[in-house]
Design a protein around this motif. Structure first.
Motif, PDB file in Angstrom:
ATOM      1  N   ILE A   1       0.669  -6.957   5.446  1.00 40.53           N
ATOM      2  CA  ILE A   1       1.250  -5.281   5.459  1.00 40.53           C
ATOM      3  C   ILE A   1       1.677  -4.541   4.775  1.00 40.53           C
ATOM      4  O   ILE A   1       0.680  -3.369   4.886  1.00 40.53           O
ATOM      5  N   PHE A   2       1.663  -4.563   3.454  1.00 39.69           N
ATOM      6  CA  PHE A   2       1.660  -3.636   2.205  1.00 39.69           C
ATOM      7  C   PHE A   2       0.026  -2.842   2.125  1.00 39.69           C
ATOM      8  O   PHE A   2      -0.189  -1.554   2.196  1.00 39.69           O
ATOM      9  N   HIS A   3      -1.506  -3.564   2.552  1.00 44.82           N
ATOM     10  CA  HIS A   3      -2.231  -2.910   2.122  1.00 44.82           C
ATOM     11  C   HIS A   3      -2.186  -2.158   3.603  1.00 44.82           C
ATOM     12  O   HIS A   3      -2.486  -0.928   3.183  1.00 44.82           O
ATOM     13  N   THR A   4      -2.166  -2.704   4.770  1.00 44.37           N
ATOM     14  CA  THR A   4      -2.265  -1.511   5.538  1.00 44.37           C
ATOM     15  C   THR A   4      -1.366  -0.118   5.428  1.00 44.37           C
ATOM     16  O   THR A   4      -1.792   0.546   6.066  1.00 44.37           O
ATOM     17  N   SER A   5      -0.331  -0.582   5.319  1.00 43.82           N
ATOM     18  CA  SER A   5       0.679   0.557   4.889  1.00 43.82           C
ATOM     19  C   SER A   5       0.050   1.363   3.925  1.00 43.82           C
ATOM     20  O   SER A   5       0.408   2.959   3.758  1.00 43.82           O
ATOM     21  N   ILE A   6      -0.546   2.018   2.543  1.00 45.62           N
ATOM     22  CA  ILE A   6      -0.927   2.145   1.641  1.00 45.62           C
ATOM     23  C   ILE A   6      -2.071   2.493   2.361  1.00 45.62           C
ATOM     24  O   ILE A   6      -2.765   3.228   1.460  1.00 45.62           O
ATOM     25  N   GLY A   7      -2.592   2.677   3.517  1.00 45.57           N
ATOM     26  CA  GLY A   7      -4.627   3.318   3.013  1.00 45.57           C
ATOM     27  C   GLY A   7      -5.475   2.020   3.102  1.00 45.57           C
ATOM     28  O   GLY A   7      -6.095   2.863   2.757  1.00 45.57           O
ATOM     29  N   HIS A   8      -5.028   1.074   2.482  1.00 48.05           N
ATOM     30  CA  HIS A   8      -6.293   0.267   2.376  1.00 48.05           C
ATOM     31  C   HIS A   8      -6.606   0.139   0.762  1.00 48.05           C
ATOM     32  O   HIS A   8      -7.399   0.131   0.678  1.00 48.05           O
ATOM     33  N   GLY A   9      -5.682   0.971  -0.036  1.00 48.34           N
ATOM     34  CA  GLY A   9      -5.596   1.388  -1.303  1.00 48.34           C
ATOM     35  C   GLY A   9      -5.617  -0.308  -1.606  1.00 48.34           C
ATOM     36  O   GLY A   9      -6.253  -1.429  -1.374  1.00 48.34           O
ATOM     37  N   GLY A  10      -6.636  -0.182  -3.197  1.00 43.27           N
ATOM     38  CA  GLY A  10      -7.230  -1.338  -4.039  1.00 43.27           C
ATOM     39  C   GLY A  10      -6.119  -2.050  -4.964  1.00 43.27           C
ATOM     40  O   GLY A  10      -4.887  -1.969  -4.548  1.00 43.27           O
ATOM     41  N   ARG A  11      -6.471  -2.810  -5.574  1.00 47.07           N
ATOM     42  CA  ARG A  11      -5.633  -3.776  -6.825  1.00 47.07           C
ATOM     43  C   ARG A  11      -4.823  -3.143  -6.802  1.00 47.07           C
ATOM     44  O   ARG A  11      -3.453  -4.309  -7.283  1.00 47.07           O
ATOM     45  N   ASP A  12      -5.098  -1.803  -7.861  1.00 45.30           N
ATOM     46  CA  ASP A  12      -4.005  -1.819  -9.110  1.00 45.30           C
ATOM     47  C   ASP A  12      -2.822  -1.001  -8.278  1.00 45.30           C
ATOM     48  O   ASP A  12      -1.561  -0.996  -7.988  1.00 45.30           O
ATOM     49  N   ARG A  13      -3.238  -0.162  -6.541  1.00 45.91           N
ATOM     50  CA  ARG A  13      -2.171   0.002  -5.720  1.00 45.91           C
ATOM     51  C   ARG A  13      -1.089  -1.012  -5.838  1.00 45.91           C
ATOM     52  O   ARG A  13      -0.072  -0.859  -4.946  1.00 45.91           O
ATOM     53  N   MET A  14      -1.521  -1.995  -5.217  1.00 48.95           N
ATOM     54  CA  MET A  14      -1.303  -2.733  -4.385  1.00 48.95           C
ATOM     55  C   MET A  14      -0.536  -3.849  -5.034  1.00 48.95           C
ATOM     56  O   MET A  14       0.933  -4.064  -4.867  1.00 48.95           O
ATOM     57  N   VAL A  15      -0.835  -3.406  -6.850  1.00 48.71           N
ATOM     58  CA  VAL A  15       0.208  -4.402  -7.457  1.00 48.71           C
ATOM     59  C   VAL A  15       1.313  -3.971  -7.415  1.00 48.71           C
ATOM     60  O   VAL A  15       2.507  -3.454  -7.709  1.00 48.71           O
TER      61      VAL A  15
END
Length: 223
Positions: free
Chosen positions: A102-116
């Motif tokens: 859910i989070f990865h999709t909501s931020i436009g498939h952002g990378g690891r640092d953005r996910m963290v």
């Protein structure tokens, strides 16, 4: 179908990751989660009820954890220091994939640092290892990274008028400069020394003795 396969692979990868860990303080099975939730509830009751026996573990539990109820369901959260603090949840291994997806999709498939950065604002036990396990399985990101990046010019432009007067060619300097000087890589020929080697008529070059002569001659060539 793809999402179901991703979930299955992610859960299996998390299980393998846990087998290699000797000291696991972040990943929680459903059983461990419920156990901590009940212990925290017991500790809060003990500390808030006069006459009940209190042990050091009760104080430790209350300092670190808390329990909230939303729509009739209890959740284990990080202890809230003040009303202005965000509620930070603990999650089970079972829920990891869905939260990450859910989070990865909501931020436009952002990378690891953005996910963290995004996840730590709401969850406190999702590790970088878990995030990377998920990202390696993301089909969209895999397709995006598999598309080769192309430069402006992949090969040198060959033309019969190559290196003629006022002719400009775009050359892939990286692929064409091995074993040659920068000049040769750019122009495709050895360095030219002197005016006579540029291809001007020799009788005109012989009369160029001063800078003024060269300037006048250059103007006649350009015009």
């Amino acid at each position: 179908m793809e999402l179901a396969n991703m979930r299955e692979k992610c859960n299996k990868s998390i299980d393998l990751l846990l087998l290699k860990k000797h000291d696991n303080k972040s990943f929680l099975s459903v059983e461990e989660y419920n156990k901590w939730l009940q212990e925290v509830k017991h500790s809060k009751t003990s500390l808030n009820t006069p006459g009940l026996k209190k042990v050091p573990k009760d104080y430790k539990n209350v300092r670190k954890y808390d329990v909230i109820t939303i729509s009739g369901k209890e959740y284990l959260i990080k202890s809230v220091k003040d009303t202005a603090s965000n509620v930070i949840y603990y999650v089970t291994n079972k829920d990891l994939f869905d939260i990450l997806n859910i989070f990865h999709t909501s931020i436009g498939h952002g990378g690891r640092d953005r996910m963290v950065s995004e996840l730590k604002q709401k969850y406190c036990n999702i590790t970088k290892e878990a995030i990377m396990t998920y990202l390696k399985l993301c089909i969209h990101c895999e397709k995006k990274s598999s598309n080769p990046k192309r430069g402006l010019v992949s090969k040198p432009i060959l033309h019969k008028a190559f290196n003629s007067l006022a002719q400009m060619d775009l050359i892939d300097m990286q692929s064409q400069s091995i074993g040659r000087s920068p000049y040769e890589a750019m122009f495709g020929c050895p360095v030219r020394l002197g005016v006579a080697s540029v291809g001007f008529p020799s009788d005109q070059v012989a009369n160029l003795n001063t800078e003024e002569d060269i300037e006048r001659f250059a103007k006649t060539v350009i015009l």
